[in-house]
Design an enzyme around this catalytic site. Structure first.
Site, short mmCIF file in Angstrom:
data_model
loop_
_atom_site.label_atom_id
_atom_site.label_comp_id
_atom_site.label_asym_id
_atom_site.label_seq_id
_atom_site.Cartn_x
_atom_site.Cartn_y
_atom_site.Cartn_z
N ARG A 124 2.49 -0.01 -2.89
CA ARG A 124 1.33 0.20 -2.02
C ARG A 124 1.78 1.17 -0.95
O ARG A 124 2.64 0.86 -0.12
CB ARG A 124 0.87 -1.12 -1.40
CG ARG A 124 -0.19 -0.93 -0.35
CD ARG A 124 -0.90 -2.21 -0.03
NE ARG A 124 -1.77 -2.58 -1.11
CZ ARG A 124 -2.92 -3.25 -0.96
NH1 ARG A 124 -3.31 -3.63 0.22
NH2 ARG A 124 -3.67 -3.55 -2.00
N HIS A 151 -7.25 3.22 -6.00
CA HIS A 151 -6.90 1.80 -6.13
C HIS A 151 -7.20 1.38 -7.58
O HIS A 151 -8.12 0.60 -7.84
CB HIS A 151 -7.70 0.97 -5.13
CG HIS A 151 -7.11 -0.36 -4.83
ND1 HIS A 151 -5.96 -0.83 -5.41
CD2 HIS A 151 -7.54 -1.36 -4.00
CE1 HIS A 151 -5.69 -2.04 -4.94
NE2 HIS A 151 -6.63 -2.39 -4.09
N GLN A 154 -7.39 -2.39 -8.76
CA GLN A 154 -8.60 -3.03 -8.25
C GLN A 154 -9.80 -2.69 -9.14
O GLN A 154 -10.55 -3.57 -9.57
CB GLN A 154 -8.87 -2.54 -6.81
CG GLN A 154 -10.13 -3.09 -6.20
CD GLN A 154 -10.03 -4.57 -5.87
OE1 GLN A 154 -9.04 -5.01 -5.30
NE2 GLN A 154 -11.03 -5.34 -6.25
N ASP A 242 -16.81 -1.60 0.69
CA ASP A 242 -15.40 -1.66 1.08
C ASP A 242 -15.37 -1.57 2.62
O ASP A 242 -16.38 -1.21 3.23
CB ASP A 242 -14.66 -0.47 0.43
CG ASP A 242 -13.17 -0.43 0.72
OD1 ASP A 242 -12.61 -1.41 1.23
OD2 ASP A 242 -12.54 0.62 0.42
N CYS A 282 -13.76 -5.35 -2.61
CA CYS A 282 -12.36 -5.41 -3.02
C CYS A 282 -11.54 -6.39 -2.18
O CYS A 282 -10.44 -6.77 -2.58
CB CYS A 282 -11.74 -4.02 -2.94
SG CYS A 282 -12.08 -3.19 -1.37
N ARG A 310 -7.84 -9.80 -10.67
CA ARG A 310 -6.73 -8.89 -10.37
C ARG A 310 -5.47 -9.38 -11.10
O ARG A 310 -4.74 -8.58 -11.70
CB ARG A 310 -6.47 -8.85 -8.86
CG ARG A 310 -7.49 -8.08 -8.05
CD ARG A 310 -7.32 -6.59 -8.19
NE ARG A 310 -6.00 -6.16 -7.80
CZ ARG A 310 -5.61 -5.90 -6.54
NH1 ARG A 310 -6.48 -6.04 -5.56
NH2 ARG A 310 -4.39 -5.49 -6.27
N1 NVA Z 1 -10.15 1.07 1.45
C1 NVA Z 1 -9.34 -0.08 1.73
C2 NVA Z 1 -9.07 -0.86 0.48
C3 NVA Z 1 -8.36 -2.18 0.68
C4 NVA Z 1 -8.16 -2.93 -0.61
C5 NVA Z 1 -8.04 0.39 2.37
O1 NVA Z 1 -7.53 1.44 1.97
O2 NVA Z 1 -7.52 -0.28 3.25
#
Ligand code: NVA
Length: 323
Positions: A124, A151, A154, A242, A282, A310
């Site tokens: 991540r 992502h 996801q 989101d 998400c 997930r």
């Molecule tokens: N757009 C959000 C997604 C989190 C799963 C982020 O980048 O924090």
């Protein structure tokens, strides 16, 4: 593209699916890396591992996954660790203090070092560029567990969830309301591969990347952009949102809250969708911002099924890339 109908009967097949030639050893940085057949395969395998949890209990014995987090996280950590251990493998998780891709340590050094100890990496990362550099230099598969651009895990779990609820995907309309960011990009690429129409409503200046939209349309995707949330949601089978402030945008939180306010998914907006439309997110959600309690807690909300899936889809990804 006419779209794919994901094969329902494979869930019930007595024998495991054969792993698709060509996926083993590859990276998964973007849904764009996957062909429609590979997306279909992962969704079907995800459904299989969910239906038959014991079937792959020893498949990844002797394999080790490194989980790198530049930002603390709950869901991705728990689901990937569970997915790997339930398939017989091991995990080592490394937090923000130790990662610092390109800051604490050169990305290339991390990429050349990790394959000496582990077989696959999930990262991540704040920067998609760092992730691509990691993948370029690492001799083992690298999975994008969220970057500032995509992502993919996801979106794969999301389409598996939508398939479970609607029993098909091709021909559905998914409305995405909010920030045209990482999650939206992966949903757009996924929709293109699965024959889902995607309508995206964002404030002006927060549209998805023009390159992603152009690529998706070039590949036959039905991608509609608007700045009107009501128009995007009209007649939709699923409504997705989101957070308004993503991991790399914390300093902009206040300004974004006022720009995105008209894009809140609330009961009034959901009325524009089909009566049986599902609500998707998400997670983590900022209740009272991008979604109201009445929507996320409603019978139409499938957000916890998304979180559950997930794990299954990530197990399918690990099995496919380590096959
Ligand atoms: N757009 C959000 C997604 C989190 C799963 C982020 O980048 O924090």
């Amino acid at each position: 593209m006419s779209g794919i109908t994901v094969i329902e009967h494979s869930v019930e097949k007595a024998q495991p699916l054969p792993f698709p030639p060509g996926m083993g050893g590859h990276d998964l940085l973007s849904i764009h890396d996957l062909s429609p057949k590979e997306v279909e395969f992962i969704l079907n395998l995800g459904r299989q591992v969910k239906a038959h949890p014991g079937r792959y209990a020893h498949t990844l014995e002797g394999k080790e996954l490194a989980l790198l987090f530049e930002e603390p996280n709950l869901c991705t950590h728990v689901t990937f660790e569970s997915a790997m251990t339930e398939a017989g493998g091991k995990c080592v998780a490394v937090g923000p203090q130790e990662v610092g891709l390109g800051k604490r340590e050169a990305v290339k050094d991390v990429a050349l070092n990790l394959p000496r100890s582990v077989d696959i990496v999930m990262a991540r990362a704040f920067s998609h560029e760092s992730l691509s550099e990691l993948a370029e230099h690492a001799s083992i598969p690298v999975i994008n567990g969220l970057s500032d651009f995509e992502h993919p895990c996801q979106a794969l779990g999301d389409y598996m969830t939508l398939l479970e609820h609607k029993e098909h995907l091709a021909g559905l309309t998914l409305a995405f309301v909010g920030d045209g960011n990482n999650v939206a990009h992966s949903l757009i690429y996924g929709a293109t591969r699965l024959g889902v129409r995607i309508k995206v409503a964002t404030p002006p200046g927060h549209e998805p990347s023009a390159a992603v939209v152009a690529e998706a349309r070039f590949e036959g995707g039905d991608v509609y952009l608007t700045d009107d949330p009501g128009e995007a949601v009209a007649g939709a089978d699923a409504v997705y949102t989101d957070v308004w402030t993503s991991m790399d945008q914390k300093a902009e939180a206040e300004a974004r809250a006022s720009v995105f306010r008209p894009y809140q998914v609330n009961a009034a907006l959901m009325k524009n969708a089909k009566p049986d439309a599902v609500f998707m997110h998400c997670l983590p959600a900022r209740r009272g911002q991008e979604v109201t309690d009445e929507v996320i807690d409603s019978v139409h909300s499938i957000v916890y099924d998304q979180a559950d899936n997930r794990l299954h889809v990530e197990k399918a990804i690990l099995l496919s890339l380590l096959s």
